[in-house]
Design a protein around this motif. Structure first.
Motif, PDB file in Angstrom:
ATOM      1  N   HIS A 213       0.888  -1.184   0.000  1.00  0.00           N
ATOM      2  CA  HIS A 213       0.000   0.000   0.000  1.00  0.00           C
ATOM      3  C   HIS A 213       0.914   1.218   0.000  1.00  0.00           C
ATOM      4  CE1 HIS A 213      -2.459  -3.230   1.523  1.00  0.00           C
ATOM      5  NE2 HIS A 213      -3.549  -2.501   1.439  1.00  0.00           N
ATOM      6  N   TYR A 217      -2.366   7.846   2.571  1.00  0.00           N
ATOM      7  CA  TYR A 217      -3.695   7.891   3.194  1.00  0.00           C
ATOM      8  C   TYR A 217      -4.577   6.711   2.787  1.00  0.00           C
ATOM      9  CZ  TYR A 217      -2.261  12.709   4.034  1.00  0.00           C
ATOM     10  OH  TYR A 217      -1.565  13.816   4.417  1.00  0.00           O
ATOM     11  N   ASP A 218      -5.617   6.491   3.577  1.00  0.00           N
ATOM     12  CA  ASP A 218      -6.614   5.460   3.282  1.00  0.00           C
ATOM     13  C   ASP A 218      -7.173   5.678   1.876  1.00  0.00           C
ATOM     14  OD1 ASP A 218      -6.486   4.354   5.864  1.00  0.00           O
ATOM     15  OD2 ASP A 218      -7.833   5.894   6.629  1.00  0.00           O
ATOM     16  N   ASP A 220      -5.845   4.753  -0.870  1.00  0.00           N
ATOM     17  CA  ASP A 220      -4.750   5.022  -1.817  1.00  0.00           C
ATOM     18  C   ASP A 220      -4.673   6.484  -2.224  1.00  0.00           C
ATOM     19  OD1 ASP A 220      -3.934   2.389  -1.751  1.00  0.00           O
ATOM     20  OD2 ASP A 220      -5.252   1.792  -3.390  1.00  0.00           O
ATOM     21  N   TYR A 399      -4.472  -5.102  13.529  1.00  0.00           N
ATOM     22  CA  TYR A 399      -5.012  -3.833  14.034  1.00  0.00           C
ATOM     23  C   TYR A 399      -5.184  -3.847  15.552  1.00  0.00           C
ATOM     24  CZ  TYR A 399      -5.439  -1.528   9.600  1.00  0.00           C
ATOM     25  OH  TYR A 399      -5.132  -0.906   8.418  1.00  0.00           O
ATOM     26  N   ARG A 413      -2.417   3.648   8.336  1.00  0.00           N
ATOM     27  CA  ARG A 413      -3.590   3.508   7.467  1.00  0.00           C
ATOM     28  C   ARG A 413      -4.547   2.510   8.087  1.00  0.00           C
ATOM     29  NH1 ARG A 413      -2.621   3.410   0.987  1.00  0.00           N
ATOM     30  NH2 ARG A 413      -4.622   2.311   1.124  1.00  0.00           N
ATOM     31  N   ARG A 414      -5.828   2.747   7.865  1.00  0.00           N
ATOM     32  CA  ARG A 414      -6.807   1.864   8.503  1.00  0.00           C
ATOM     33  C   ARG A 414      -7.460   0.899   7.534  1.00  0.00           C
ATOM     34  NH1 ARG A 414      -8.999   7.234  10.887  1.00  0.00           N
ATOM     35  NH2 ARG A 414      -8.583   7.590   8.691  1.00  0.00           N
ATOM     36  N   ASP A 415      -6.962   0.873   6.302  1.00  0.00           N
ATOM     37  CA  ASP A 415      -7.602   0.010   5.308  1.00  0.00           C
ATOM     38  C   ASP A 415      -6.636  -1.002   4.703  1.00  0.00           C
ATOM     39  OD1 ASP A 415      -6.004   1.761   3.955  1.00  0.00           O
ATOM     40  OD2 ASP A 415      -7.446   2.179   2.363  1.00  0.00           O
ATOM     41  N   ARG A 569     -11.564   0.398   9.790  1.00  0.00           N
ATOM     42  CA  ARG A 569     -12.199   0.810   8.522  1.00  0.00           C
ATOM     43  C   ARG A 569     -13.351   1.780   8.795  1.00  0.00           C
ATOM     44  NH1 ARG A 569     -11.244  -4.590   7.685  1.00  0.00           N
ATOM     45  NH2 ARG A 569     -13.383  -5.328   7.777  1.00  0.00           N
ATOM     46  N   ALA A 572     -11.950   5.165   9.360  1.00  0.00           N
ATOM     47  CA  ALA A 572     -11.552   5.791   8.087  1.00  0.00           C
ATOM     48  C   ALA A 572     -12.803   6.325   7.371  1.00  0.00           C
ATOM     49  CB  ALA A 572     -10.835   4.774   7.209  1.00  0.00           C
ATOM     50  N   ASP A 576     -13.601  10.068   6.061  1.00  0.00           N
ATOM     51  CA  ASP A 576     -13.998  10.337   4.665  1.00  0.00           C
ATOM     52  C   ASP A 576     -15.193  11.277   4.626  1.00  0.00           C
ATOM     53  OD1 ASP A 576     -12.171   8.955   3.325  1.00  0.00           O
ATOM     54  OD2 ASP A 576     -13.431   7.221   2.835  1.00  0.00           O
TER      55      ASP A 576
END
Ligand code: AMP
Length: 594
Positions: A213, A217-218, A220, A399, A413-415, A569, A572, A576
């Motif tokens: 990745h 940031y989450d 991409d 996580y 990153r959380r994804d 997720r 995140a 968003d």
């Protein structure tokens, strides 16, 4: 055996960790290493590119095998120097390392041997490059020829960006001599994957697929980094594609190099773009990837020292890799601000707690031992890596451990792995069951299933009526828990008692979504859903689509109480939403200024 590992990142910690398990290995050194590596190897303060000092050290300590982590040492010719001095070293020589050290060399090689890769042009002058961009108004990728720590590649949506990239590389010389030549190539779309293999110049022994990745940031977004997380296997690389990658990329590359008089010995890493059945090579690396190595080595079962010796000796024909089928995931924790400016020297808490969690190994990257504990000492600080029975379990474990580690300014990153989860989710047993009173409710209730899909939560949908098929509705509710369902969402219109009837037959949490299906516009359904007798609760959402989506958000939040990956997720997703609102506010302000 005495072993010297060169480098100081998470990749090198993983290499040291794996090599330390080998019965052959007696004493380990690492140059320069980090605070995590220091627990397993003696760290010596020699830079990875000071190849003369490294050779002198290897001689002095009677090192039996040196393992090179970073590309900078390889491109500097460490392998040639060590071999000339009669020292055993794992990695390709300088000529072979050109595959990574020069993108022009790599692209010309790929074209010559018919290995699939984006169409390209090479430029040595800024003006001719600009002219090419002006004549080709489409998305293009501009790449500096030489090593630029992953920063020399610009994926440009428009001409302006491409022209700016040319200026940065060729006029401002942002990467020095690495930008004397550039490549401009066609912009490819698809999903990226990493494919690493051991090769002795003859046999290619593939490691399992993985995915990095790169963006900070989450989702991409944001600038590219050294890599913010990785997992293995990558479901985008099917068995069929693995064969295709071997036949159309890995084997032709090793054979082609031999035809060029280059025997490649070491790890060959192909960065690939995958679109359906189509594979294209984005780049080659001539060493282990960071952070792909962390999950890959957690899955490799055999003796790494033995495989490396076989690679050097040209004995890979008889070797096998024993791979743990369980997936592994690495979440990179970095300093806030990375890949730009960031602080260092902050004390890290929770390392011991995280390391004790089942299936977890915390690999160090930018860390240092200070008087009062381990402190941050780099952009990428840790690679929290975990293995699990399934990919969702590995993600949760990684996580869960990342959450236990803290310092002011810690970022991750959380994804990580979410893309893979979304591919797998259709095949997993559902955790959320969406029941509708009628198929005419589908357009509204689909909002619930769509949200579950975005969060990679397996979800099933079905139709049952409390009044017209009461037995079936009751059976669905009674069987749900046994089938692995954790939350039920029931949506119905009119004075329908679907949610209440379902709740009467199960101990699972039930969320009711009132639907607008009569001249009372859903108020009838709302009142019949919300007013449950004591002891038979139904959590009631708003009427219609927003209610259906919120029901899914609520269900995911319940699941997230025991699933740290899902909790990440969801966090995140909340960010968003905040970003979208901020963007709308900015657009509005701009339109009012005009
Ligand atoms: P490279 O170092 O060449 O792998 O480039 C770094 C990153 O830039 C890759 O991982 C991709 O995300 C992106 N990239 C490179 N080449 C292309 C291309 N031709 N089309 C689209 N993206 C690309």
């Amino acid at each position: 055996m005495n072993i010297l590992v060169i480098g100081s990142g998470g990749r090198e910690h993983a290499l040291v960790w794996k090599l330390a398990k080998s019965e052959k290995v007696e004493k380990m050194y690492c140059a320069p290493g980090n605070a995590g590596i220091a627990g397993l190897a003696e760290c010596v303060p020699i830079a990875a590119t000071d190849i003369a000092a490294l050779a002198a050290f290897a001689k002095e300590k009677k090192i039996d095998l040196t393992v090179v982590g970073p590309e900078s040492s390889l491109v500097a010719g460490i392998v040639d120097l060590f071999e000339a001095e009669g020292l055993a070293i794992f990695g390709p020589n300088r000529q072979a390392a050109q595959l990574e050290g020069s993108k022009v060399f790599a692209k010309k090689f790929l074209a010559k041997y018919g290995i699939p890769s984006a169409a390209f042009e090479v430029f040595t002058e800024a003006e001719s490059a600009r002219e090419y961009v002006r004549k080709n108004p489409r998305p293009l990728v501009v790449k500096a020829d030489g090593l630029a720590a992953g920063k020399g590649v610009f994926v440009c949506a428009g001409q302006g960006e491409a022209l700016a990239a040319i200026d940065q590389i060729m006029v401002e010389k942002a990467f020095g001599a690495a930008g004397n030549e550039i490549i401009i190539e066609e912009c490819l779309s698809g999903e990226e994957a990493s494919f690493l293999a051991f090769t002795d110049g003859e046999t290619v022994l593939p490691l399992p697929s993985s995915q990095d990745h790169k963006a900070i940031y989450d989702g991409d977004r944001g600038p590219n980094t050294g890599g913010m997380g990785a997992y293995s296997p990558a479901p985008v690389v099917s068995e069929e594609l693995t064969k295709k990658i071997m036949d159309s990329v890995m084997l032709p590359t090793v054979r082609g190099l031999r035809q060029e008089g280059i025997v490649y010995r070491g790890v060959l890493y192909a960065g690939l773009m995958i679109n359906g059945n189509d594979i294209q090579v984005l780049e080659f690396n001539c060493r282990f990837g960071d952070p792909e190595t962390q999950p890959l080595l957690m899955r490799l079962r055999g003796d790494l020292a033995e495989i490396m010796l076989a690679t050097r000796a040209g004995r890979l024909k008889d070797a096998r890799l024993d791979i743990d089928p369980r997936p592994a995931v690495c979440v990179v924790m970095s300093e806030e601000g990375y890949p730009g400016h960031y602080e260092s020297g902050r004390k890290i808490k929770g390392l011991k707690r995280a390391a004790k969690m089942p299936g977890v190994v915390v690999f160090h990257a930018g860390t240092k031992q200070a008087d009062d504990g381990i402190v941050t000492a780099g952009g990428r600080v840790l690679g929290v890596t975990a293995r699990g029975k399934t990919l969702p379990e590995a993600i949760d474990a990684a996580y869960g451990a990342a959450r236990a580690i803290r310092w002011p300014g810690a970022y991750y990153r959380r994804d990580i792995g979410a893309k893979a989860l979304r591919r797998l989710v259709a095949g997993l047993p559902p955790k959320v069951l969406v029941i509708m009173g009628s198929d005419s409710d589908l357009p509204v209730m689909r909002a619930a299933a769509d949200f579950c899909k975005t969060m990679a939560v397996p979800c099933a949908m079905t139709v049952a009526s409390a009044h017209r098929t009461p037995k079936q509705a009751a059976k669905l509710a009674k069987d749900a828990a046994r089938q692995g369902i954790k939350v039920i969402i029931a949506g119905a219109g009119m004075a329908a008692h679907l949610a209440g009837v379902i709740a009467a037959h199960t101990d699972l949490p039930v969320i009711g979504v009132p639907l607008d299906a009569s001249s009372l516009h859903g108020l009838d359904a709302l009142l019949s859903t919300v007013q449950m007798p004591p002891g038979v609760p139904v959590a009631t959402m708003g009427i219609g689509k927003a209610g259906a989506k919120n029901a899914a958000v609520f269900a995911c939040r319940m699941l997230a109480l025991s699933e740290p990956g899902l909790a990440a997720r969801l966090a995140a997703y909340r960010d968003d939403m905040a970003r979208e609102v901020a963007e709308k506010a900015a657009r509005l302000a701009a339109s009012l200024d005009e």
